[in-house]
Design an enzyme around this catalytic site. Structure first.
Site, PDB file in Angstrom:
ATOM      1  N   GLY A 280      37.278  62.077  39.383  1.00 14.88           N
ATOM      2  CA  GLY A 280      35.842  60.724  38.967  1.00 14.88           C
ATOM      3  C   GLY A 280      34.458  61.468  39.768  1.00 14.88           C
ATOM      4  O   GLY A 280      33.671  61.291  40.907  1.00 14.88           O
ATOM      5  N   ALA A 281      34.991  63.108  40.213  1.00 14.04           N
ATOM      6  CA  ALA A 281      33.897  63.590  41.040  1.00 14.04           C
ATOM      7  C   ALA A 281      32.282  64.211  40.035  1.00 14.04           C
ATOM      8  O   ALA A 281      31.919  64.505  40.550  1.00 14.04           O
ATOM      9  CB  ALA A 281      34.246  65.059  40.791  1.00 14.04           C
ATOM     10  N   ASN A 282      32.144  63.710  38.710  1.00 15.53           N
ATOM     11  CA  ASN A 282      31.143  63.476  38.586  1.00 15.53           C
ATOM     12  C   ASN A 282      30.216  62.787  39.170  1.00 15.53           C
ATOM     13  O   ASN A 282      28.604  62.666  38.767  1.00 15.53           O
ATOM     14  CB  ASN A 282      30.684  63.691  37.110  1.00 15.53           C
ATOM     15  CG  ASN A 282      31.384  62.757  36.604  1.00 15.53           C
ATOM     16  OD1 ASN A 282      32.757  62.470  36.524  1.00 15.53           O
ATOM     17  ND2 ASN A 282      30.642  61.855  36.049  1.00 15.53           N
TER      18      ASN A 282
ATOM     19  N   GLY B 152      28.054  59.012  41.755  1.00 17.78           N
ATOM     20  CA  GLY B 152      28.962  58.438  43.416  1.00 17.78           C
ATOM     21  C   GLY B 152      29.475  58.639  44.121  1.00 17.78           C
ATOM     22  O   GLY B 152      28.714  60.080  44.359  1.00 17.78           O
ATOM     23  N   ILE B 153      30.504  58.264  44.662  1.00 17.95           N
ATOM     24  CA  ILE B 153      31.006  58.652  46.602  1.00 17.95           C
ATOM     25  C   ILE B 153      32.233  60.079  44.725  1.00 17.95           C
ATOM     26  O   ILE B 153      31.618  60.898  46.490  1.00 17.95           O
ATOM     27  CB  ILE B 153      32.039  57.639  46.506  1.00 17.95           C
ATOM     28  CG1 ILE B 153      32.058  56.139  46.796  1.00 17.95           C
ATOM     29  CG2 ILE B 153      33.271  58.289  47.738  1.00 17.95           C
ATOM     30  CD1 ILE B 153      31.988  55.170  47.128  1.00 17.95           C
ATOM     31  N   GLY B 154      32.470  60.168  44.664  1.00 17.13           N
ATOM     32  CA  GLY B 154      33.686  61.558  44.390  1.00 17.13           C
ATOM     33  C   GLY B 154      32.697  63.309  44.187  1.00 17.13           C
ATOM     34  O   GLY B 154      33.076  63.562  44.835  1.00 17.13           O
TER      35      GLY B 154
ATOM     36  N   SER C  53      39.524  49.858  48.302  1.00 16.73           N
ATOM     37  CA  SER C  53      37.977  48.887  48.911  1.00 16.73           C
ATOM     38  C   SER C  53      38.675  47.688  49.877  1.00 16.73           C
ATOM     39  O   SER C  53      39.375  47.306  49.406  1.00 16.73           O
ATOM     40  CB  SER C  53      37.441  48.302  47.462  1.00 16.73           C
ATOM     41  OG  SER C  53      36.606  47.195  47.533  1.00 16.73           O
TER      42      SER C  53
ATOM     43  N   TYR D  23      39.486  43.380  39.271  1.00 14.93           N
ATOM     44  CA  TYR D  23      39.238  44.574  40.023  1.00 14.93           C
ATOM     45  C   TYR D  23      40.059  44.687  41.549  1.00 14.93           C
ATOM     46  O   TYR D  23      40.666  45.364  41.770  1.00 14.93           O
ATOM     47  CB  TYR D  23      38.062  44.612  39.927  1.00 14.93           C
ATOM     48  CG  TYR D  23      37.556  45.934  41.193  1.00 14.93           C
ATOM     49  CD1 TYR D  23      37.600  46.868  40.935  1.00 14.93           C
ATOM     50  CD2 TYR D  23      36.612  45.613  42.666  1.00 14.93           C
ATOM     51  CE1 TYR D  23      36.886  47.876  41.739  1.00 14.93           C
ATOM     52  CE2 TYR D  23      36.756  46.578  43.161  1.00 14.93           C
ATOM     53  CZ  TYR D  23      36.780  47.873  42.662  1.00 14.93           C
ATOM     54  OH  TYR D  23      36.033  49.075  43.882  1.00 14.93           O
TER      55      TYR D  23
HETATM   56  N1  NAP Z   1      30.468  51.749  45.037  1.00 15.03           N
HETATM   57  C1  NAP Z   1      31.055  50.870  45.660  1.00 15.03           C
HETATM   58  O1  NAP Z   1      30.580  50.146  46.147  1.00 15.03           O
HETATM   59  C2  NAP Z   1      32.796  50.380  46.515  1.00 15.03           C
HETATM   60  C3  NAP Z   1      33.369  50.145  47.279  1.00 15.03           C
HETATM   61  C4  NAP Z   1      34.984  50.044  47.364  1.00 15.03           C
HETATM   62  C5  NAP Z   1      35.024  51.137  46.220  1.00 15.03           C
HETATM   63  N2  NAP Z   1      34.591  51.738  45.494  1.00 15.03           N
HETATM   64  C6  NAP Z   1      35.506  52.709  44.784  1.00 15.03           C
HETATM   65  O2  NAP Z   1      35.235  54.233  45.539  1.00 15.03           O
HETATM   66  C7  NAP Z   1      35.722  54.996  44.049  1.00 15.03           C
HETATM   67  C8  NAP Z   1      34.683  55.648  42.885  1.00 15.03           C
HETATM   68  O3  NAP Z   1      33.728  54.339  42.866  1.00 15.03           O
HETATM   69  P1  NAP Z   1      31.575  54.183  42.886  1.00 15.03           P
HETATM   70  O4  NAP Z   1      31.166  53.907  43.955  1.00 15.03           O
HETATM   71  O5  NAP Z   1      31.623  56.228  42.860  1.00 15.03           O
HETATM   72  O6  NAP Z   1      31.939  54.647  41.034  1.00 15.03           O
HETATM   73  P2  NAP Z   1      31.207  55.519  40.346  1.00 15.03           P
HETATM   74  O7  NAP Z   1      29.964  56.433  40.367  1.00 15.03           O
HETATM   75  O8  NAP Z   1      31.086  54.956  38.576  1.00 15.03           O
HETATM   76  O9  NAP Z   1      32.270  56.797  39.880  1.00 15.03           O
HETATM   77  C9  NAP Z   1      33.416  56.491  39.517  1.00 15.03           C
HETATM   78  C10 NAP Z   1      34.048  57.540  38.854  1.00 15.03           C
HETATM   79  O10 NAP Z   1      34.878  57.708  37.946  1.00 15.03           O
HETATM   80  C11 NAP Z   1      34.991  58.170  36.631  1.00 15.03           C
HETATM   81  N3  NAP Z   1      36.283  57.326  36.072  1.00 15.03           N
HETATM   82  C12 NAP Z   1      35.156  56.278  35.599  1.00 15.03           C
HETATM   83  N4  NAP Z   1      36.774  55.735  34.717  1.00 15.03           N
HETATM   84  C13 NAP Z   1      37.561  57.028  34.205  1.00 15.03           C
HETATM   85  C14 NAP Z   1      38.377  57.548  33.305  1.00 15.03           C
HETATM   86  N5  NAP Z   1      39.000  56.663  32.751  1.00 15.03           N
HETATM   87  N6  NAP Z   1      39.003  58.621  33.977  1.00 15.03           N
HETATM   88  C15 NAP Z   1      38.843  59.961  34.621  1.00 15.03           C
HETATM   89  N7  NAP Z   1      37.481  59.423  34.900  1.00 15.03           N
HETATM   90  C16 NAP Z   1      36.818  57.689  35.205  1.00 15.03           C
HETATM   91  C17 NAP Z   1      33.445  57.808  36.153  1.00 15.03           C
HETATM   92  O11 NAP Z   1      33.531  58.839  35.521  1.00 15.03           O
HETATM   93  P3  NAP Z   1      32.522  58.822  33.997  1.00 15.03           P
HETATM   94  O12 NAP Z   1      31.722  59.273  34.803  1.00 15.03           O
HETATM   95  O13 NAP Z   1      32.766  59.704  33.075  1.00 15.03           O
HETATM   96  O14 NAP Z   1      32.603  57.451  33.791  1.00 15.03           O
HETATM   97  C18 NAP Z   1      33.108  58.028  37.419  1.00 15.03           C
HETATM   98  O15 NAP Z   1      33.394  59.666  37.469  1.00 15.03           O
HETATM   99  C19 NAP Z   1      36.453  53.495  43.372  1.00 15.03           C
HETATM  100  O16 NAP Z   1      37.835  53.697  42.841  1.00 15.03           O
HETATM  101  C20 NAP Z   1      35.891  52.459  42.816  1.00 15.03           C
HETATM  102  O17 NAP Z   1      37.124  50.865  42.947  1.00 15.03           O
HETATM  103  C21 NAP Z   1      33.346  51.680  45.507  1.00 15.03           C
END
Ligand code: NAP
Length: 282
Positions: free
Chosen positions: A12-14, A16-18, A141, A168
């Site tokens: 998920g490196a494209n 947000g956090i990744g 989380s 979730y």
């Molecule tokens: N944001 C928060 O406040 C928060 C809080 C606690 C934990 N987290 C955790 O942090 C992690 C990163 O999330 P984020 O907040 O940075 O969200 P994000 O911006 O939505 O990024 C999520 C990443 O996961 C990828 N992904 C989703 N479904 C996938 C699949 N089927 N196969 C491969 N890649 C997939 C997305 O790809 P696409 O761009 O193609 O969809 C995107 O690159 C998650 O595990 C989330 O549960 C986040």
């Protein structure tokens, strides 16, 4: 500057956090493999990262973590391209409001948030172990606290609860239990496994409507700040042998775990049932 070439895979490196985790690892001198489901979004991330980190060494592996056949192909591709793997960041995740099923017949949140990283990690373990010291970092989380593990209903046939949030939380609870059991199994190998709560971060998670996202976003961290704990756990030399723990704000946070997230018997059962669902020996 590093003493030897180190390789990292970030899922998920494209976004947000990744994306910011990948940037931080590149700055720390890692060769970084971006594991992404969309080729176009992966290329955009590659261009962004290459433009912001001088001398960035980058590669892309395409993978839909929700599909086990794709995870198996991607793991093989990683094994072909890398002679060693020092850091695996299982970062990708999603939350959806109502239950959906993958083309392989699995519940989507189970498949993407838990089974995909479970299978990917298991398939990469021989490479990680051969590269020890190495680290696995799993994005969990604090939302795990609202999750209740339903071992008899892993596929969530009985539903997601209000707007999918309890579900979730349940998959994030699985991430923590997976981390604990993985750490237990890896004891003595030089490969560590830890879970991370990144804080509340302004990302695409949950695809918030633009206005809601903007309003709520005022209270959230930037993705760059949100990536700090992942980077800390992935790289801090002081954590070389620390395994099986939960981190938040770049510090140990086991005190924040719910009782369910400390249940090592449940962690073992989850491992066995997950192995059966992805066709691995438990
Ligand atoms: N944001 C928060 O406040 C928060 C809080 C606690 C934990 N987290 C955790 O942090 C992690 C990163 O999330 P984020 O907040 O940075 O969200 P994000 O911006 O939505 O990024 C999520 C990443 O996961 C990828 N992904 C989703 N479904 C996938 C699949 N089927 N196969 C491969 N890649 C997939 C997305 O790809 P696409 O761009 O193609 O969809 C995107 O690159 C998650 O595990 C989330 O549960 C986040």
């Amino acid at each position: 500057v590093t003493d030897r070439a180190r390789n990292a895979v970030v899922t998920g490196a494209n976004s947000g956090i990744g994306l910011e985790t990948a940037r931080g690892l590149l700055r720390a001198g890692f060769h970084v493999v971006l594991l992404c489901r969309s080729a176009a979004r992966a290329e955009a991330a590659r261009a962004d990262l290459a433009g912001s980190v001088e001398g960035a060494s980058l590669d892309v592996v395409r993978c839909d973590l929700g599909l086990q056949a794709d995870v198996r192909r991607a793991a093989a591709e990683i094994g072909d391209r890398l002679d060693r793997l020092d850091v695996l960041v299982n970062n990708a995740g999603l939350t959806i409001r109502a239950r959906e099923v993958t083309a392989e017949g699995h519940d989507v949140m189970l498949a993407v948030n838990h089974l995909g990283p479970f299978l990917l990690t298991n398939l990469l373990l021989p490479l990680l172990e051969a590269s020890a010291p190495a680290r696995v970092v799993n994005l969990a989380s604090d939302a795990h606290k609202v999750g209740r593990l339903r071992l008899d209903d892993l596929e969530a046939a009985r539903g997601y609860g209000l707007l999918g949030f309890p579900r979730y939380g349940e998959t994030k609870l699985m991430n923590i239990l997976f981390t604990r059991e993985l750490a237990r199994r890896l004891a003595g190998t030089g490969v560590t496994a830890n879970a991370v709560h990144p804080g509340g971060v302004r990302t695409n998670l949950g695809a918030p409507p633009r206005l809601v996202g903007a309003a709520v976003g005022l209270f959230l961290k930037s993705p760059e700040v949100g990536a700090r704990t992942s980077l800390h756990v992935a790289t801090d030399p002081a954590l070389a042998t620390v395994s099986g723990h939960y981190f938040a704000r770049s510090a140990l946070a086991d005190g924040k775990l719910s009782a369910a997230a400390r249940d090592d018997a449940a962690a073992r059962q989850l491992w066995e049932r997950s192995a059966a669902l992805v066709g691995l020996d438990a």
